[in-house]
Scaffold this motif. Structure first.
Motif, PDB file in Angstrom:
ATOM      1  N   SER A 158      -5.127  15.646 -20.533  1.00  0.00           N
ATOM      2  CA  SER A 158      -4.905  16.987 -19.998  1.00  0.00           C
ATOM      3  C   SER A 158      -5.441  17.186 -18.581  1.00  0.00           C
ATOM      4  O   SER A 158      -4.826  17.888 -17.781  1.00  0.00           O
TER       5      SER A 158
ATOM      6  N   GLY B  97      -3.306  15.724 -14.953  1.00  0.00           N
ATOM      7  CA  GLY B  97      -2.304  16.434 -14.156  1.00  0.00           C
ATOM      8  C   GLY B  97      -2.906  17.095 -12.938  1.00  0.00           C
ATOM      9  O   GLY B  97      -2.380  16.980 -11.827  1.00  0.00           O
ATOM     10  N   SER B  98      -4.025  17.771 -13.119  1.00  0.00           N
ATOM     11  CA  SER B  98      -4.696  18.436 -11.994  1.00  0.00           C
ATOM     12  C   SER B  98      -5.224  17.429 -10.989  1.00  0.00           C
ATOM     13  O   SER B  98      -5.092  17.611  -9.779  1.00  0.00           O
TER      14      SER B  98
ATOM     15  N   TYR C 278       8.788  17.542  -8.736  1.00  0.00           N
ATOM     16  CA  TYR C 278       7.615  17.390  -7.875  1.00  0.00           C
ATOM     17  C   TYR C 278       7.808  17.992  -6.486  1.00  0.00           C
ATOM     18  O   TYR C 278       6.852  18.433  -5.857  1.00  0.00           O
TER      19      TYR C 278
ATOM     20  N   ALA D 171       0.659  20.158 -10.728  1.00  0.00           N
ATOM     21  CA  ALA D 171      -0.183  19.661 -11.829  1.00  0.00           C
ATOM     22  C   ALA D 171       0.550  19.748 -13.154  1.00  0.00           C
ATOM     23  O   ALA D 171       0.470  18.828 -13.980  1.00  0.00           O
TER      24      ALA D 171
ATOM     25  N   ALA E 271      -2.310  15.965  -9.098  1.00  0.00           N
ATOM     26  CA  ALA E 271      -1.764  16.925  -8.135  1.00  0.00           C
ATOM     27  C   ALA E 271      -2.639  16.979  -6.885  1.00  0.00           C
ATOM     28  O   ALA E 271      -2.121  16.976  -5.762  1.00  0.00           O
TER      29      ALA E 271
ATOM     30  N   LEU F 275       3.306  16.932 -13.107  1.00  0.00           N
ATOM     31  CA  LEU F 275       2.703  15.603 -13.215  1.00  0.00           C
ATOM     32  C   LEU F 275       2.052  15.400 -14.579  1.00  0.00           C
ATOM     33  O   LEU F 275       2.142  14.324 -15.164  1.00  0.00           O
ATOM     34  N   GLY F 276       1.404  16.437 -15.076  1.00  0.00           N
ATOM     35  CA  GLY F 276       0.777  16.332 -16.392  1.00  0.00           C
ATOM     36  C   GLY F 276       1.795  16.063 -17.493  1.00  0.00           C
ATOM     37  O   GLY F 276       1.566  15.235 -18.363  1.00  0.00           O
ATOM     38  N   ARG F 277       2.935  16.747 -17.435  1.00  0.00           N
ATOM     39  CA  ARG F 277       3.982  16.544 -18.450  1.00  0.00           C
ATOM     40  C   ARG F 277       4.577  15.143 -18.378  1.00  0.00           C
ATOM     41  O   ARG F 277       4.858  14.527 -19.402  1.00  0.00           O
ATOM     42  N   ASN F 278       4.775  14.638 -17.167  1.00  0.00           N
ATOM     43  CA  ASN F 278       5.503  13.385 -16.998  1.00  0.00           C
ATOM     44  C   ASN F 278       4.627  12.146 -16.942  1.00  0.00           C
ATOM     45  O   ASN F 278       4.971  11.121 -17.515  1.00  0.00           O
TER      46      ASN F 278
END
Length: 174
Positions: A138, A141-142, A113, A126, A145, A129-132
């Motif tokens: 989907s 994440g955006s 991050y 994004a 962020a 954060l999206g992965r974790n």
């Protein structure tokens, strides 16, 4: 009286209060209901890491006093993780191994991050954060962020006292 005799703290210090503020913000229902972050222990952990890191980054900008408080905040966070494991019933013999794994996860997340937070790169942030935090949502994440960068900007205008009293976090997108 027993706490005083044993040298235990009877009141939370600044680092404890900062950690409590990070946890309270990470538990904001809008992350779960509005952004689609799963209301599970692993997702909450991810949001705790994010909010603690946001506070640490801000404190590190405030000179020696801030860096010292940032380290104490991190120590409180790690201690809380240890306590949580014990409360979940993890035996004393397993705590060290599980804490090592959790520590690796914390450092991994913070390393993932930090570039996006420091550089203001919403796309990179994004993705991490999206992965974790919300791999099953989907768009989360955006949104996360954008929130994290707004939080970093909001915290930048607050001094140590304001942070300890209660950071002025931005609105969590719905």
């Amino acid at each position: 009286m027993l706490k005083r005799l044993l040298g235990l703290k009877s009141r939370p210090d600044a680092a404890d209060r900062l950690y409590a503020h990070a946890v309270a913000q990470a538990r904001d229902v809008r992350f779960y209901a509005g952004l689609g972050v799963a209301d599970r222990i692993d997702s909450r952990f991810e949001l705790y890491v994010l909010h603690v890191q946001l506070l640490i980054l801000r404190l590190q900008e405030l000179g020696d006093e801030g860096r010292d408080l940032a380290q104490r905040l991190f120590d409180v966070f790690v201690s809380a993780l240890d306590n949580d494991l014990r409360e979940l019933g993890v035996g004393d013999l397993s705590v060290a191994k599980k804490m090592r794994k959790l520590s690796e996860q914390v450092y991994g997340r913070m390393s993932a991050y930090e570039p996006g937070l420091k550089g203001g790169d919403e796309t990179d942030l994004a993705g991490a954060l999206g992965r974790n935090v919300a791999p099953e949502a989907s768009a989360a994440g955006s949104a996360l962020a954008g929130y994290a960068l707004a939080a970093k900007a909001a915290l930048a205008g607050q001094d140590v006292r304001a942070l300890i009293q209660g950071p002025n976090w931005p609105e969590v997108p719905a």
